[in-house]
Design a protein around this motif. Sequence first.
Motif, PDB file in Angstrom:
ATOM      1  N   ASP A 119       0.820  -1.220   0.000  1.00 14.10           N
ATOM      2  CA  ASP A 119       0.000   0.000   0.000  1.00 14.10           C
ATOM      3  C   ASP A 119       0.849   1.263   0.000  1.00 14.10           C
ATOM      4  O   ASP A 119       0.398   2.329   0.430  1.00 14.10           O
ATOM      5  N   ARG A 120       2.083   1.172  -0.482  1.00 20.36           N
ATOM      6  CA  ARG A 120       2.979   2.333  -0.491  1.00 20.36           C
ATOM      7  C   ARG A 120       3.618   2.517  -1.867  1.00 20.36           C
ATOM      8  O   ARG A 120       3.986   1.544  -2.533  1.00 20.36           O
ATOM      9  N   PHE A 121       3.746   3.790  -2.273  1.00 21.81           N
ATOM     10  CA  PHE A 121       4.416   4.134  -3.521  1.00 21.81           C
ATOM     11  C   PHE A 121       5.410   5.266  -3.273  1.00 21.81           C
ATOM     12  O   PHE A 121       5.183   6.113  -2.395  1.00 21.81           O
ATOM     13  N   ARG A 122       6.469   5.272  -4.061  1.00 24.11           N
ATOM     14  CA  ARG A 122       7.426   6.373  -4.037  1.00 24.11           C
ATOM     15  C   ARG A 122       7.170   7.266  -5.245  1.00 24.11           C
ATOM     16  O   ARG A 122       7.101   6.787  -6.379  1.00 24.11           O
ATOM     17  N   VAL A 123       7.044   8.539  -5.023  1.00 26.87           N
ATOM     18  CA  VAL A 123       6.863   9.516  -6.098  1.00 26.87           C
ATOM     19  C   VAL A 123       8.120  10.375  -6.145  1.00 26.87           C
ATOM     20  O   VAL A 123       8.497  10.994  -5.140  1.00 26.87           O
ATOM     21  N   ALA A 124       8.777  10.411  -7.309  1.00 23.15           N
ATOM     22  CA  ALA A 124      10.042  11.126  -7.418  1.00 23.15           C
ATOM     23  C   ALA A 124      10.071  11.937  -8.712  1.00 23.15           C
ATOM     24  O   ALA A 124       9.091  11.998  -9.463  1.00 23.15           O
ATOM     25  N   GLY A 125      11.204  12.580  -8.985  1.00 22.70           N
ATOM     26  CA  GLY A 125      11.415  13.291 -10.238  1.00 22.70           C
ATOM     27  C   GLY A 125      10.474  14.468 -10.437  1.00 22.70           C
ATOM     28  O   GLY A 125      10.136  15.193  -9.485  1.00 22.70           O
ATOM     29  N   GLU A 126      10.052  14.661 -11.703  1.00 18.24           N
ATOM     30  CA  GLU A 126       9.192  15.798 -12.037  1.00 18.24           C
ATOM     31  C   GLU A 126       7.845  15.737 -11.330  1.00 18.24           C
ATOM     32  O   GLU A 126       7.273  16.776 -10.986  1.00 18.24           O
TER      33      GLU A 126
END
Length: 252
Positions: free
Chosen positions: A15-22
């Motif tokens: 139930d976890r996501f990493r959001v990175a970059g733009e």
Amino acid sequence: MQRYFLEADARIAADRFRVAGEDAHHVLRVLRMRQGDRFGIVSQGETYEVEIVDVQEDELIVRVIAQMASFSEPPFAVTLLQGLPKGERLDELLMHGTEVGVTQFVIFEGVRSVARWEEKKRAVKLERCQRIVKEAAEQSQRNVVPRVVYAPDLASALRQSAGYLIAPYEAQGQGLPPLKSALRQLNEKRDRLRAEGVRLVIGPEGGLDGAEVQEIQAHEGRLVTLGARILRTETAGVVTVAQLLYELESEG
């Protein structure tokens, strides 16, 4: 709700996501979201509402709040074979074509195309095109980011695509049937459409060449007219896709 498309490796737990970059930059610097704020993500075709649980300097971790149903995709694939236009016209048709429901864009260099892509610059141009459709897909709440590919000519574009083929053609005095009649006939081919999809060919500023028209006919393509008014190349594809989906989506 703002929506972002994440790669498969962005999932770091059930139930976890990493959001990175733009995307992380847009969330934190443009929208100025903070821990506890919510937005939407799409991962591997599934749509979720998520909440920010941790913020770092250049990325954030989000927790899934709920999986959301999505009905934004057409019931069949729509491929737009677009003759390469000049200037910013390509940007416009990619953006608006994504908004109305195009599944894939095949950009081909037509006989009458004014613009040409140098081979050494194609990869960069395609990357830019893909970024445009991604942003448009997020804005229009799509569940899939359309794919953008390049073809050196129409024959190659036809070979690397599939589906029922329709081509608006602006030639005068041809006695071509209107698009509406061709679309109504497609109602009888729904099973084929769902399995194979639909292809639409739009010529560049100068229109389709005679040899290209013959190529379309050799692939059992249907030539149609869009009416008495001549549309710009960046308008014709969007109008045709919109009419196609209006006629066929409304019938289920």
